[in-house]
Design a protein around this motif. Structure first.
Motif, PDB file in Angstrom:
ATOM      1  N   SER A 171      30.161  41.119  29.329  1.00 12.70           N
ATOM      2  CA  SER A 171      29.765  39.892  28.643  1.00 12.70           C
ATOM      3  C   SER A 171      30.858  38.831  28.665  1.00 12.70           C
ATOM      4  CB  SER A 171      29.349  40.218  27.209  1.00 12.70           C
ATOM      5  OG  SER A 171      30.344  40.992  26.603  1.00 12.70           O
ATOM      6  N   LEU A 172      31.696  38.848  29.677  1.00 14.02           N
ATOM      7  CA  LEU A 172      32.789  37.862  29.746  1.00 14.02           C
ATOM      8  C   LEU A 172      32.464  36.730  30.720  1.00 14.02           C
ATOM      9  CD1 LEU A 172      36.006  40.069  29.773  1.00 14.02           C
ATOM     10  CD2 LEU A 172      34.539  39.416  27.883  1.00 14.02           C
ATOM     11  N   THR A 173      33.024  35.573  30.438  1.00 15.02           N
ATOM     12  CA  THR A 173      32.893  34.471  31.385  1.00 15.02           C
ATOM     13  C   THR A 173      33.927  34.677  32.506  1.00 15.02           C
ATOM     14  OG1 THR A 173      34.560  33.145  30.311  1.00 15.02           O
ATOM     15  CG2 THR A 173      32.314  32.900  29.495  1.00 15.02           C
ATOM     16  N   PRO A 174      33.756  33.952  33.624  1.00 16.02           N
ATOM     17  CA  PRO A 174      34.699  34.144  34.733  1.00 16.02           C
ATOM     18  C   PRO A 174      36.163  33.951  34.324  1.00 16.02           C
ATOM     19  CG  PRO A 174      32.819  32.867  35.449  1.00 16.02           C
ATOM     20  CD  PRO A 174      32.651  33.058  33.973  1.00 16.02           C
ATOM     21  N   SER A 175      36.449  32.927  33.514  1.00 14.52           N
ATOM     22  CA  SER A 175      37.864  32.704  33.200  1.00 14.52           C
ATOM     23  C   SER A 175      38.370  33.747  32.211  1.00 14.52           C
ATOM     24  CB  SER A 175      38.089  31.294  32.667  1.00 14.52           C
ATOM     25  OG  SER A 175      37.320  31.100  31.516  1.00 14.52           O
ATOM     26  N   GLU A 176      37.459  34.222  31.343  1.00 12.37           N
ATOM     27  CA  GLU A 176      37.863  35.315  30.456  1.00 12.37           C
ATOM     28  C   GLU A 176      38.162  36.563  31.274  1.00 12.37           C
ATOM     29  OE1 GLU A 176      35.480  34.252  26.327  1.00 12.37           O
ATOM     30  OE2 GLU A 176      34.456  35.350  27.901  1.00 12.37           O
ATOM     31  N   PHE A 177      37.363  36.749  32.323  1.00  6.87           N
ATOM     32  CA  PHE A 177      37.601  37.890  33.195  1.00  6.87           C
ATOM     33  C   PHE A 177      38.980  37.788  33.844  1.00  6.87           C
ATOM     34  CE2 PHE A 177      37.573  39.282  37.664  1.00  6.87           C
ATOM     35  CZ  PHE A 177      37.668  40.636  37.422  1.00  6.87           C
ATOM     36  N   GLU A 178      39.330  36.574  34.290  1.00  3.33           N
ATOM     37  CA  GLU A 178      40.647  36.419  34.922  1.00  3.33           C
ATOM     38  C   GLU A 178      41.769  36.796  33.974  1.00  3.33           C
ATOM     39  OE1 GLU A 178      41.438  32.730  36.886  1.00  3.33           O
ATOM     40  OE2 GLU A 178      39.463  32.776  37.876  1.00  3.33           O
ATOM     41  N   ARG A 179      41.597  36.379  32.728  1.00  5.28           N
ATOM     42  CA  ARG A 179      42.593  36.690  31.706  1.00  5.28           C
ATOM     43  C   ARG A 179      42.703  38.210  31.548  1.00  5.28           C
ATOM     44  NH1 ARG A 179      46.394  36.196  29.693  1.00  5.28           N
ATOM     45  NH2 ARG A 179      47.060  36.137  27.524  1.00  5.28           N
ATOM     46  N   LEU A 180      41.526  38.861  31.466  1.00  5.21           N
ATOM     47  CA  LEU A 180      41.500  40.311  31.315  1.00  5.21           C
ATOM     48  C   LEU A 180      42.144  40.981  32.525  1.00  5.21           C
ATOM     49  CD1 LEU A 180      40.403  42.640  29.494  1.00  5.21           C
ATOM     50  CD2 LEU A 180      38.450  42.715  31.038  1.00  5.21           C
ATOM     51  N   ALA A 181      41.852  40.446  33.714  1.00  6.43           N
ATOM     52  CA  ALA A 181      42.407  41.011  34.946  1.00  6.43           C
ATOM     53  C   ALA A 181      43.934  40.959  34.919  1.00  6.43           C
ATOM     54  CB  ALA A 181      41.858  40.268  36.160  1.00  6.43           C
ATOM     55  N   GLU A 182      44.467  39.846  34.404  1.00  4.69           N
ATOM     56  CA  GLU A 182      45.928  39.739  34.293  1.00  4.69           C
ATOM     57  C   GLU A 182      46.491  40.821  33.394  1.00  4.69           C
ATOM     58  OE1 GLU A 182      47.202  35.881  32.889  1.00  4.69           O
ATOM     59  OE2 GLU A 182      45.905  34.917  34.389  1.00  4.69           O
ATOM     60  N   VAL A 183      45.796  41.022  32.253  1.00  5.86           N
ATOM     61  CA  VAL A 183      46.272  42.018  31.296  1.00  5.86           C
ATOM     62  C   VAL A 183      46.232  43.412  31.913  1.00  5.86           C
ATOM     63  CG1 VAL A 183      45.753  43.132  29.094  1.00  5.86           C
ATOM     64  CG2 VAL A 183      45.639  40.652  29.289  1.00  5.86           C
TER      65      VAL A 183
END
Lengths: 508, 325
Positions: A171-183
């Protein structure tokens, strides 16, 4: 050096079912390892074994080369395994820090919980990944993406050596996904082994180095993702080649639904569009852009504050789902479990729910007729297994979805609204749902498909409305349809100016 | 497709077995075991008179429990059935004593029951309060109204003609038992054969999904509470007919027995699940246990203990056979 995590010949048998059979693969320290497979392939069972919920019937789990006994979730946690669930297992009313210490509050030897100290340590763990999160804030006030990050913070707090993530981005937006990917990448740099389960292949290809593909409880293979194509991985998952389908439009010139200036009190502003007979209209946009809210207005689930809706040239009032159904509109909701199915009731009863009046013309349900129609409609949507009296909760997500579609077919619905039609549905069933939507359009139904998956929108839609901040930002015809074009209209201008999608708030 | 329809249509026996669910069979086995135990321990337990006694003693609880079952299936609970019955009883009784014709007095009692249920239903469905709290509040309110109305005194001296109605018998069975059997049949038809029954199961099983599917949520819930109120009023008429008097404290703790019968019969307090057959069996289980223990001269403390253990045993068996959930 032995791998951080190793599965060795894991089998799991349930009464009557063999869920896993001789599963072996390993994940190195600092590796992000994708785990792929259709629903029922055994991924969840494997994760449950890793997190101590199930015990394997045979085989063993090795951490840093040593066999570990994971008899219960506490033991798994003690062994350094952190599990991040798809449906977050958190308590919204408690604070971020309380959630991070859930189950083992910090007492420092006294009978009281050391709240301040909990918050201090929580802040310390979060500082590395998202310093904007306030440990004292109630968890419920955070967005889903931040809650995911809190779960990861909790794993850091536990000094987890292995982090398993089950569909973290659904349920994440693309930019939220990028943030998660970084983490996640940061976790890996610190030497954590990450097992990443997702249906979204592009994500897995984006962040994982290797992946293990499962089918029917066995490992089909472990691959180096740099050396295989997505297509190859899909055919490993499904066990056959999925035919690439060409889009075919069935839209006629006849206008079925006409929406003018539709608005809700909060999320939808001045939306106008027409929907033709036999047309599949896609609605794209970020989560929070008002897509779901628009569908709920049309389905009568929420009330519009202004605007007009006409069906076949006649004005209709949509002040309840009953009104909408009477007008020929049916919603296939995004959250199937919450808004779609009545879990304990059978497939037939779930199907008949919206058309009880038809099945009980004189007040008493004609069960013979109901069974006949159920058999017909469920055959039509290709329900599997074909057990009409079985409680719907025992079916896979894809088949539950088919039953909900059947519900609207039985009710004589002419306008079908799909909100994320394939969320949580595996690749094979996905193709079936796509087919079904196309066939419905070919039969003259009008369809609206809201989806966050751009390839899905592009595959299905004759025309796409892109929503942004509650209104229609652009209309794209088939000719001008591309992921880039949709994205360009979906993302708020301010964010483009701010450059790379950092800490964006479009979901709010 | 055609072979499937023929398949199901051609097997009425299997269809019947299918309707008599596994859970109901379990409750029936429980009843048989309890009857067998008392039959062995208590001489005369199986005498026709005693069996009719058991049915008569179970009838009032069964009547309430049927309404309770529908409310529980809808995802609610009705704690106010006892006071609803009391209010209905004292109003019917005082009308009867004042010489109002029987049908009118009985109708007034039913109207009171419906009104009590309507208030519960509206507070739950339209105001959106939690059923437990709403009916806890009306439990006190209705009881207080009954006490205030009568000044706390029983209404005595009901006309013999009225008493004769509910003390009569039909086909060799007490009329109360026949009435409740008819009510049970109607409840069974409602639950199995009408859209309203399907709506109850859907609203209790998943209210949000039922709403999206066009189920009239508020109407369904309100109807369930009104039926519960009506059946409480019916129970009240049966009881005052038997006693010849109406006390404002009548029906104290009735709600607990009714919930127990429904739960033993397989109703889930989470909503969405329950059985009319099961509830009737549950009420008869409770009734035969009390009857048997009384005949054995067991102290009432132990009867209470037995009731508690039966409920817990039923729930444990449920848990074990159903797995999680």
């Amino acid at each position: 050096m032995s791998p951080r995590l190793q599965f060795e010949g894991i089998s799991k048998e349930f009464p009557a079912v063999r869920a896993l059979s001789d599963v072996s693969f390993s994940v190195g320290a600092g590796e992000i390892h994708g785990l792929l497979g259709e629903n029922g392939a055994g991924k969840s069972t494997l994760l449950r074994i890793l997190s101590g919920v199930y015990r394997p019937t045979a085989g063993s789990v090795l951490i840093d080369g040593k066999p570990v006994t994971l008899n219960n979730p506490v033991a798994a946690r003690a062994a350094g395994v952190a599990m991040i669930h798809q449906e977050l297992q958190q308590v919204p009313r408690l604070s971020v820090a309380q959630n991070m210490f859930l189950g083992h509050p910090l007492t420092r030897g006294s009978i009281f919980v050391a709240r301040r100290e909990q918050e201090r340590r929580a802040a310390e763990a979060l500082a590395a990944i998202d310093p904007t999160i306030d440990p004292a804030a109630p968890l419920g006030s955070l967005k889903v993406a931040q809650r995911q990050i809190v779960e990861i913070g909790r794993a850091l707090l536990d000094r987890a050596r292995i982090v398993a993530m089950d569909e973290p981005t659904s349920s994440l937006t693309p930019s939220e996904f990028e943030r998660l990917a970084e983490v996640i990448a940061r976790l890996a740099r610190d030497g954590v082994a990450v097992v990443y389960v997702s249906h979204k292949l592009d994500e897995v290809f984006g962040i994982c180095q290797r992946a293990t593909i499962m089918r029917d409880g066995v490992v089909v293979g472990s691959v180096d993702l740099a050396q295989v194509s997505e297509k190859a991985v899909v055919s490993m998952m499904v066990g056959r080649e999925l035919a690439q389908e060409q889009h075919r439009s069935h839209a006629s010139a006849e206008i079925r639904l006409s929406v003018r200036g539709l608005a809700s009190p909060t999320k939808v502003h001045d939306v106008s569009f027409d929907l033709h007979r036999g047309e599949v209209l896609g609605i794209a946009g970020l989560v929070g852009s008002g897509r779901t809210e628009l569908l709920r207005l049309l389905a009568g689930a929420d009330r519009a504050s202004s605007g007009a809706v006409e069906i076949d040239g006649k004005a209709v009032k949509l002040s309840s789902p009953r009104d909408a159904i009477a007008a020929g509109i049916g919603l296939v909701p995004e959250e199937r479990k919450r808004e779609g199915i009545v879990p304990l009731r059978s497939i037939s009863n779930n199907m008949a729910l919206a058309s009880m009046g038809v099945f009980a013309p004189r007040g008493v349900i004609d069960h013979t007729r109901l069974k006949r129609v159920a058999a017909e409609k469920m055959k039509r949507v290709n329900l599997r297994p074909f057990l009409l009296d079985r409680p719907i909760r025992l079916f896979s997500g894809g088949n539950q979805q088919k039953a909900i579609i059947g519900r609207w077919l039985a009710a004589g619905t002419r306008i079908l609204l799909f909100d994320e039609p394939t969320r949580g549905i595996d690749v094979g069933a996905k193709a079936e749902i796509y087919h079904l939507i196309e066939e419905l359009a070919a039969e003259g139904h009008s369809v609206i498909v809201v989806s966050s998956e751009l390839p899905e929108v592009i595959r299905l839609a004759d025309r796409v409305l892109v929503m942004r901040d509650g209104t229609v930002a652009a209309e794209l015809g088939r000719a001008s349809l591309s992921e880039q074009a949709i994205a360009a209209h979906a993302i708020p201008q301010t964010e483009i100016e701010a450059g790379k999608a950092q800490g964006h708030r479009a979901g709010a | 497709m055609t072979d499937i329809t023929q398949h199901t249509a051609a097997r009425p026996r299997a269809d019947f077995l299918h309707r008599f669910s596994v859970r109901d069979a379990g409750t029936l086995i429980g009843l048989v075991v309890i009857l067998a135990v008392f039959g062995a321990l208590v001489p005369g337990f199986f005498a026709e008179r005693n069996l009719i006694n058991i049915l008569q003693q179970s009838s009032i609880n069964a009547c309430l429990a049927l309404g309770m079952t529908l409310v529980i299936i809808s995802g609610g609970i009705d704690l106010s059935v006892g006071p609803t019955a009391a209010l209905s009883a004292v109003i019917s009784a005082s009308m009867l004593v004042a010489g109002v014709p029987f049908p009118l007095a009985i109708a007034a009692g039913f109207a009171i029951g419906l009104a009590c249920g309507l208030l519960n239903g509206v507070l739950v469905a339209y105001v959106g309060l939690q059923p437990f709290i709403v009916t806890l509040g009306t439990l006190s309110t209705y009881r207080a109204l009954a006490l205030i109305y009568t000044g706390g005194n029983p209404v005595l001296g009901l006309p013999a003609g009225f008493r004769a109605i509910f003390n009569g018998s039909l086909f060799g069975l007490p009329l109360a038992v026949v009435i409740v059997a008819v009510v049970a049949l109607i409840a069974w038809i409602i639950l199995k054969k009408t859209p309203f029954g399907e709506y109850l199961l859907a609203v209790g099983g998943n209210e949000e999904a039922a709403y999206i599917a066009g189920v009239p949520i508020a109407r369904t819930k309100i109807a369930a509470y009104m039926i519960s109120g009506l059946l409480a009023a019916l129970a009240a008429q049966i009881l005052i007919g038997r006693l010849g008097a109406a006390e404002p404290i009548l029906g104290n703790l009735w709600e607990l027995d009714a919930i127990a019968a429904a739960a033993i019969g397989g109703a889930s307090l989470m909503g969405g699940k329950g059985s009319v057959v099961g509830t009737i069996l549950g009420a008869v289980i409770l009734g035969s246990m009390r009857n048997g223990l009384t005949l054995m001269n067991v102290q009432s403390f132990y009867q209470l203990l037995a009731t508690g253990l039966i409920i817990l045993a039923a729930m444990l068996i449920d848990r074990v056979t159903r797995g999680r959930g």
